[in-house]
Motif scaffolding. Structure first.
Motif, short mmCIF file in Angstrom:
data_model
loop_
_atom_site.label_atom_id
_atom_site.label_comp_id
_atom_site.label_asym_id
_atom_site.label_seq_id
_atom_site.Cartn_x
_atom_site.Cartn_y
_atom_site.Cartn_z
N PRO A 28 38.09 32.83 41.24
CA PRO A 28 39.37 33.20 41.84
C PRO A 28 39.36 32.86 43.32
O PRO A 28 38.31 32.68 43.92
N LEU A 114 42.38 37.97 35.82
CA LEU A 114 41.97 38.23 37.21
C LEU A 114 42.93 39.17 37.93
O LEU A 114 42.56 39.77 38.94
N THR A 121 37.05 41.20 33.90
CA THR A 121 37.28 40.75 35.27
C THR A 121 36.05 40.97 36.12
O THR A 121 35.66 40.12 36.93
N TYR A 125 33.89 38.07 38.31
CA TYR A 125 33.56 38.11 39.73
C TYR A 125 32.05 38.01 39.93
O TYR A 125 31.57 37.30 40.82
#
Length: 367
Positions: A28, A114, A121, A125
């Motif tokens: 992301p 995200l 999620t 990360y």
């Protein structure tokens, strides 16, 4: 844009896998924002101005101004970013190959995941920051970066390290780069703090997996001189450890600190089921190495904005068909498969195999 592969040549897996590897992958924006980082295919770069080809790649990434500057200042960074994203995506898909959520990374599914605080999620990360840290440390020791080299082992100059082959992976530089690359975010927002915590878990798992490798030097194999250096664990092992943390991910909420008036992350782990505060807002790197999430995950059984569902998914009878197919049952198909068999090494120097045909059954989830 995605392509199918059955045997990814990335040194991460010991057997063939049916993986879908997307060009636009897992990172992301800033690893703590909403916009996915998209990687351009290698053949999309212009052939002219080869000396600054990495400038073009850096410009095509969804980077902030500071990140683009860091990407441009070392030709090895852009390629390392590409490598880290591919490695992270492959490992995510490998670790979740038997799960309902199989690390679906197509654009809208990834972007919607995200935006939420699921434990999936949290894994994205963590695996992303771990992949970036791992790839950077390895790129330094491989001599592919201009601004870093081998890890400085105690009492050993880098020059000697290169001479003896004792070039340690430069985790110190990688950690510093990643922290600077990601930057600081406000720690008063619960979601931002959870994302940053999970990002740090990925980096911590890398650090916890450093091993010392030694090599002896001397006459007739004697160990009169010993060179030691530090190496990171294979990334496949890192993925396995993060998957274990995903399985035990703790759901957290927010509580108000009466002394400061600020929200703190809390869990319900004590016997009275009262929230236990984790380190407060001033702690940028929480002491715990557990992944944390703030929302319950969807079932991933049916098509939704988070996944394509499990209809037609391949499963393994008596192992995971019941779980993956969500109780809908599965179809059974019989097919003939031809594979090399009875292989022998012939002098000199090739392997001779017969071709064996066998019938196997394939199980897929009903719709």
């Amino acid at each position: 844009m995605c392509s199918e592969t059955t045997e990814p040549n990335v040194g991460l897996f010991s057997r063939s896998l049916d993986l879908k590897i997307c060009v636009s992958l897992v990172f992301p924006h800033r690893l703590t924002g909403n916009e996915p980082l998209s990687i351009v295919p290698p053949n999309s770069l212009p052939e002219d101005n080869v000396g600054r080809a990495h400038y073009k790649l850096c410009d095509r990434l969804k980077l902030e101004k500071k990140q683009r500057r860091m990407c441009r200042r070392d030709p090895g960074v852009a390629e390392t970013l590409r490598e880290a994203i591919t490695m992270s995506a492959l490992e995510c898909q490998y670790q979740f190959r038997f799960e309902r959520w199989n690390c679906t990374l197509e654009g809208r599914h990834r972007a919607n995941i995200l935006k939420r605080g699921f434990k999936e999620t949290a894994f994205l990360y963590a695996i992303s920051s771990a992949g970036l840290t791992h790839a950077l440390a390895k790129a330094c020791s491989a001599g592919r970066m201009e601004r870093c080299t081998c890890d400085e082992a105690p009492d050993l100059e880098n020059r000697k390290a290169w001479q003896w082959g004792g070039c340690g992976d430069n985790l110190k530089y990688a950690n510093k780069f990643v922290k600077d690359f990601l930057g600081k975010r406000s720690n008063k927002d619960l979601r931002a703090r959870v994302d940053m915590h999970n990002t740090n878990v990925g980096m911590k798992v890398i650090k916890a997996g450093v091993e010392t490798t030694c090599k002896c030097h001397g006459v007739s194999g004697s160990c009169t001189v010993q060179t030691c250096w530090r190496q990171l664990l294979p990334f496949h092992e890192i993925g396995k450890r993060l998957k274990q943390r995903y399985e035990t991910s703790e759901k957290v909420g927010s509580s108000t600190n009466e002394a400061t008036g600020e929200g703190e992350i809390s869990t319900g782990r004590n016997q009275q089921q009262q929230p236990q505060p984790l380190p407060g807002p001033s702690d940028q790197i929480p002491r715990t190495m557990d992944l944390i999430h703030i929302e319950d995950s969807p079932s991933f059984c049916r098509p939704s904005k988070y996944s394509a569902g499990t209809a037609a998914r391949k499963c393994y009878k008596d192992k995971n068909c019941e779980a993956i197919c969500c109780g809908r049952g599965h179809n059974t198909q019989s097919r003939e498969v031809t594979r090399p068999c009875q292989c022998q090494v012939r002098w000199c120097c090739y392997v001779e195999c017969k071709q064996c045909t066998q019938r196997e059954e394939v199980y897929t989830c009903k719709g």
